[in-house]
Design a protein around this motif. Structure first.
Motif, PDB file in Angstrom:
ATOM      1  N   HIS A  35       4.920  14.901   6.096  1.00  0.00           N
ATOM      2  CA  HIS A  35       5.116  13.595   6.720  1.00  0.00           C
ATOM      3  C   HIS A  35       4.422  12.564   5.846  1.00  0.00           C
ATOM      4  N   PHE A  36       5.175  11.560   5.417  1.00  0.00           N
ATOM      5  CA  PHE A  36       4.613  10.524   4.555  1.00  0.00           C
ATOM      6  C   PHE A  36       5.282   9.197   4.863  1.00  0.00           C
ATOM      7  N   SER A  37       4.763   8.153   4.253  1.00  0.00           N
ATOM      8  CA  SER A  37       5.386   6.843   4.404  1.00  0.00           C
ATOM      9  C   SER A  37       5.526   6.211   3.029  1.00  0.00           C
ATOM     10  N   THR A  38       6.531   5.350   2.902  1.00  0.00           N
ATOM     11  CA  THR A  38       6.791   4.678   1.636  1.00  0.00           C
ATOM     12  C   THR A  38       7.300   3.269   1.929  1.00  0.00           C
ATOM     13  N   ASP A  39       7.304   2.420   0.908  1.00  0.00           N
ATOM     14  CA  ASP A  39       7.777   1.048   1.077  1.00  0.00           C
ATOM     15  C   ASP A  39       9.280   1.024   1.321  1.00  0.00           C
ATOM     16  N   GLU A  40       9.733   0.124   2.180  1.00  0.00           N
ATOM     17  CA  GLU A  40      11.157   0.008   2.500  1.00  0.00           C
ATOM     18  C   GLU A  40      11.977  -0.405   1.274  1.00  0.00           C
ATOM     19  N   VAL A  41      11.405  -1.205   0.382  1.00  0.00           N
ATOM     20  CA  VAL A  41      12.145  -1.667  -0.802  1.00  0.00           C
ATOM     21  C   VAL A  41      12.485  -0.522  -1.753  1.00  0.00           C
ATOM     22  N   SER A  42      11.756   0.589  -1.690  1.00  0.00           N
ATOM     23  CA  SER A  42      12.053   1.724  -2.577  1.00  0.00           C
ATOM     24  C   SER A  42      13.360   2.428  -2.201  1.00  0.00           C
ATOM     25  N   PHE A  43      13.932   2.113  -1.037  1.00  0.00           N
ATOM     26  CA  PHE A  43      15.198   2.710  -0.613  1.00  0.00           C
ATOM     27  C   PHE A  43      16.411   1.977  -1.164  1.00  0.00           C
TER      28      PHE A  43
END
Length: 184
Positions: A35-43
C-alpha cells in the motif's frame, strides 16, 4: 513512477492522502500487498494514452514491475480516488489489452467502400518479454464486404483472448461503390 509507503490503511488515511494531493494505491499479485501513495500528476502519461504500459514503481527504494489494473475516479471532478497495480512475474503470463494499429490501403476502400473498425484494443495473454506494444492489422487484401477477424491474427508467443469470430475491421459496401473491373 515513485511513491511512499502508507503507514495506515483505511478510509481516514485515504481521505487525508487525497486532501494532500496524493492517490492511495496498492500493488498486488506478488508475495505481499504493498500500500503506497503517489502524486496524482504522475498518472497523466499513463491514463491519457491509448497505449498499454509496463510501469516501474519505486516505493521507498524497492522496485516493482507492474501494469495498471484498475483506476477509480470521482464521478464529478474526475480526480483519481484509487489505483490498483498488478505486480508482474517474468515466469507467469500476463493478460493485458493492447491497442490495434491498422496498416495498409484497402482496395475496397479505394473503390468507395467504408472502413469500419469494431475493436480499439485486443485482450492478449503472453509472458512479459513477448508482450507487443500494439497489434498490427494489415488491410492490404481487404475488398468490399470482407473483414479481418480475431481468429485471422497470428503472433508468435501471444494468445488472443477475444472471441475468434469477432470482427476487428471490415469494408462495408456503400451506394457510391465502383463496380469491380472486368477480370478481377
Amino acid at each position: 513512477m515513485s511513491g511512499s509507503l502508507r503507514g495506515n490503511v483505511g478510509k481516514k488515511d485515504a481521505k487525508a492522502q487525497r486532501a494532500a494531493g496524493k492517490v492511495p494505491c496498492v500493488i498486488y499479485g506478488g508475495k505481499d500487498q504493498v500500500h503506497f501513495s503517489t502524486d496524482e500528476v504522475s498518472f497523466k502519461p499513463i491514463l491519457f494514452t491509448p497505449n498499454a504500459h509496463l510501469i516501474n514503481i519505486n516505493v521507498d527504494g524497492k522496485e516493482y514491475l507492474t501494469i495498471l489494473q484498475d483506476v477509480q475516479s470521482h464521478p464529478v471532478s474526475d480526480s483519481i480516488l484509487h489505483a490498483d497495480f498488478l505486480e508482474l512475474d517474468p515466469l507467469k503470463p500476463v493478460i493485458i489489452s493492447v491497442p490495434i494499429r491498422i496498416t495498409g490501403t484497402s482496395p475496397g476502400v479505394l473503390r468507395g467502400g467504408k472502413l469500419v473498425k469494431k475493436f480499439r484494443k485486443l485482450k492478449i495473454k503472453a509472458l512479459i518479454q513477448h508482450l507487443p506494444d500494439e497489434v498490427e492489422v494489415s488491410i492490404n487484401n481487404l475488398d468490399l464486404n470482407q473483414a479481418v477477424k480475431v481468429g485471422d491474427l497470428k503472433m508468435e508467443n501471444v494468445e488472443f483472448l477475444d472471441i475468434r469470430s469477432g470482427v476487428i475491421v471490415s469494408v462495408m459496401s456503400t451506394r457510391n461503390v465502383e463496380p469491380a473491373a472486368p477480370g478481377k
